[in-house]
Design an enzyme around this catalytic site. Structure first.
Site, PDB file in Angstrom:
ATOM      1  N   SER A  58      50.395   6.128  -9.135  1.00 42.13           N
ATOM      2  CA  SER A  58      49.179   6.673  -9.731  1.00 42.13           C
ATOM      3  C   SER A  58      48.063   6.960  -8.734  1.00 42.13           C
ATOM      4  O   SER A  58      47.064   7.590  -9.108  1.00 42.13           O
ATOM      5  CB  SER A  58      48.669   5.734 -10.822  1.00 42.13           C
ATOM      6  OG  SER A  58      49.473   5.831 -11.967  1.00 42.13           O
ATOM      7  N   GLY A 296      38.396   3.656  -5.206  1.00 44.43           N
ATOM      8  CA  GLY A 296      39.806   3.731  -4.853  1.00 44.43           C
ATOM      9  C   GLY A 296      40.697   3.902  -6.058  1.00 44.43           C
ATOM     10  O   GLY A 296      40.268   4.375  -7.111  1.00 44.43           O
ATOM     11  N   HIS A 297      41.944   3.493  -5.903  1.00 41.78           N
ATOM     12  CA  HIS A 297      42.939   3.611  -6.972  1.00 41.78           C
ATOM     13  C   HIS A 297      44.123   2.732  -6.612  1.00 41.78           C
ATOM     14  O   HIS A 297      44.374   2.451  -5.435  1.00 41.78           O
ATOM     15  CB  HIS A 297      43.399   5.070  -7.117  1.00 41.78           C
ATOM     16  CG  HIS A 297      43.737   5.467  -8.515  1.00 41.78           C
ATOM     17  ND1 HIS A 297      44.805   4.936  -9.215  1.00 41.78           N
ATOM     18  CD2 HIS A 297      43.152   6.357  -9.354  1.00 41.78           C
ATOM     19  CE1 HIS A 297      44.849   5.488 -10.419  1.00 41.78           C
ATOM     20  NE2 HIS A 297      43.857   6.347 -10.539  1.00 41.78           N
ATOM     21  N   ASP A 298      44.858   2.300  -7.634  1.00 38.47           N
ATOM     22  CA  ASP A 298      46.103   1.561  -7.449  1.00 38.47           C
ATOM     23  C   ASP A 298      47.251   2.363  -8.053  1.00 38.47           C
ATOM     24  O   ASP A 298      47.035   3.178  -8.964  1.00 38.47           O
ATOM     25  CB  ASP A 298      46.046   0.193  -8.144  1.00 38.47           C
ATOM     26  CG  ASP A 298      45.007  -0.726  -7.543  1.00 38.47           C
ATOM     27  OD1 ASP A 298      44.743  -0.609  -6.327  1.00 38.47           O
ATOM     28  OD2 ASP A 298      44.454  -1.558  -8.286  1.00 38.47           O
ATOM     29  N   GLY A 299      48.454   2.113  -7.574  1.00 37.20           N
ATOM     30  CA  GLY A 299      49.607   2.821  -8.112  1.00 37.20           C
ATOM     31  C   GLY A 299      50.861   1.976  -8.061  1.00 37.20           C
ATOM     32  O   GLY A 299      51.074   1.204  -7.120  1.00 37.20           O
ATOM     33  N   GLY A 303      59.456  -0.043  -8.475  1.00 36.28           N
ATOM     34  CA  GLY A 303      59.788  -0.704  -7.228  1.00 36.28           C
ATOM     35  C   GLY A 303      58.928  -0.351  -6.044  1.00 36.28           C
ATOM     36  O   GLY A 303      59.267  -0.710  -4.910  1.00 36.28           O
TER      37      GLY A 303
END
Length: 450
Positions: A58, A296-299, A303
């Site tokens: 993401s 920011g962002h996380d994704g 896995g």
């Protein structure tokens, strides 16, 4: 921190969390440190280096959002104009309110769309057919009313990019953003060979130390929401565009992202209460920390994990890529180490108390039991032994720990990933629980069966 210290730290943390391979890039505002460790595949992969491509998941959305704001700056997209004005698919939607959805609402996850939508053919590549299918769905919430994280919305933004540029989302992203930043594009759904080595994903089960390879699955029509791959160093190059330390321009001389565009992207959106994911939300970026000064962002994607933080005022940036589900546990451990070194990177804590609930409102959890729906995804909350189990038809199984204020954490039983924060929401008029929010997604409570 120097290069050797960073390399030792990353190697130690990957071993501790059973992560086969990872990259770390840190921009202090004055220098760049970039290190890599491990292998692309457990038990026989290639060594990871600074150019290895990891799935961003993401974090792709931050790139798509930047591309949309670039196009808006050029006058090709109106951020506050109804989607129906550009996409014929939304001129007669099933839910009339869907025709009023704007790009700003899609960018800030306040469009009221279901979180995830797939076409019957998992190999379908047409974003036009995808958008037409979304237009035939009922809305989850009234557009502009509240936050509910939606991959669906970013896939629609990819369709909007396609419509206004006359080319694919991949090509537009490469031409208008990645190329000028010096990033060699690599996509899960290729638009031609990139020449880059890609890391494979791995799952680590609770209580185990073995990382098992898993396929990186993502429908092609979800590419604008999660289909980009790259390195941690590439992420820092992207962050520099947002901190203003990258002064690159388009071929015609216009800045890639001018000061006004950055200010537009970095402004919190009033309806975007991102509980369960971040301390606030802007146009494509999450805000972190009590003051919200870190963006920011996380994704995550089958896995693989990816994390990006940057501080526009100082130019500092941190990016981590991993090829294991336990990357979500490695990340907070890394931040703790960085803070001891003087780089106080903010993260979302979920605002959960230190211990489970003891108030009388949760003495009997029975009022929480039932089914909660977000589109075709139906979550079931049921008693399980002495506890509470959350499940859905995809195979999700998670144990809930309740906290005061109807908050909870959901810990998956199949992987050692960090738990997800959530909460149950009461109807102000009746006091009955009518909504469940999990990891930023909302699900409305279904009526009990007669």
């Amino acid at each position: 921190m120097n290069m050797r210290h960073a390399a030792d730290l990353l190697r130690t943390l990957t071993e501790e969390h059973a992560v086969p391979g990872a990259q770390l890039a840190v921009d202090t505002g004055t220098e760049l440190i970039s290190v890599a460790t491990g292998v692309t595949r457990s038990g026989g992969g290639l060594p990871v280096d600074s150019g290895t491509a990891f799935a961003y998941g993401s974090v792709t959305k931050a790139f798509t959002a930047t591309l949309v704001v670039q196009l808006a700056s050029d006058g090709d997209i109106g951020l506050d104009e109804p989607l129906a004005g550009s996409l014929a698919e939304f001129r007669q939607p099933k839910d009339r309110a869907a025709g009023s959805i704007t790009a700003r609402q899609l960018l800030s996850h306040t469009a009221g769309l279901v979180s995830d939508h797939q076409l019957p053919d998992p190999g379908e590549r047409s974003l036009f057919r995808y958008a037409a299918s979304v237009a035939a769905l009922p809305l989850l919430l009234e557009p502009g009313s509240s936050f509910s994280y939606a991959n669906t919305g970013y896939n629609l933004l990819g369709r909007l990019v396609e419509e206004v540029t006359g080319t694919s989302w991949q090509a537009a992203l490469g031409d208008f953003l990645l190329g000028p930043l010096g990033i060699r594009p690599h996509f899960l759904h290729g638009s031609g060979p990139s020449g880059r080595v890609a890391a494979e994903g791995h799952a680590v089960r609770p209580g185990e130390r073995q990382a098992r390879p898993v396929g990186l699955y993502l429908p092609p029509t979800w590419a604008p929401a999660g289909g980009l791959c790259g390195s941690a160093r590439d992420l820092v190059s992207f962050a520099r565009l947002h901190t203003g330390t990258h002064t690159g321009t388009h071929a015609g001389g216009a800045p890639l992202l001018g000061p006004q565009d950055r200010a537009e992207m970095h402004t919190s959106q009033p309806a975007a209460d991102a509980f369960g994911m971040a301390d606030g939300w802007t146009l494509g970026l999450a805000r972190y920390g009590a003051d919200g000064h870190w963006l920011g962002h996380d994704g995550t994607v089958d896995g693989a994990t990816c994390h990006l933080r940057f501080h526009p005022a100082t130019g500092a940036a941190v990016a981590l890529t991993t090829n294991a589900t336990t990357g979500t546990r490695l990340w907070p451990a890394l931040l703790r180490e960085l803070r001891t070194l003087g780089l106080d990177v903010a993260d979302y804590t979920g605002a959960l108390p230190a211990s489970p609930a003891a108030d009388r409102a949760l003495a009997d959890p029975a009022p929480l039991f039932g089914e909660y729906a977000n589109g075709d995804t139906v979550f079931s909350v049921r008693p399980h032994g002495a506890g509470i189990r959350l499940s859905d038809p995809s195979g999700l199984l998670a144990d809930l720990a309740l906290y005061d204020g109807l908050h909870f954490s959901a810990r998956r039983t199949d992987t050692a990933a960090a738990p997800y924060p959530g909460r149950f929401v009461q109807d102000p008029a009746t006091g009955a629980v009518h909504l469940m929010q999990l990891a930023g997604r909302s699900a409305t409570r279904l009526p009990a069966a007669a």
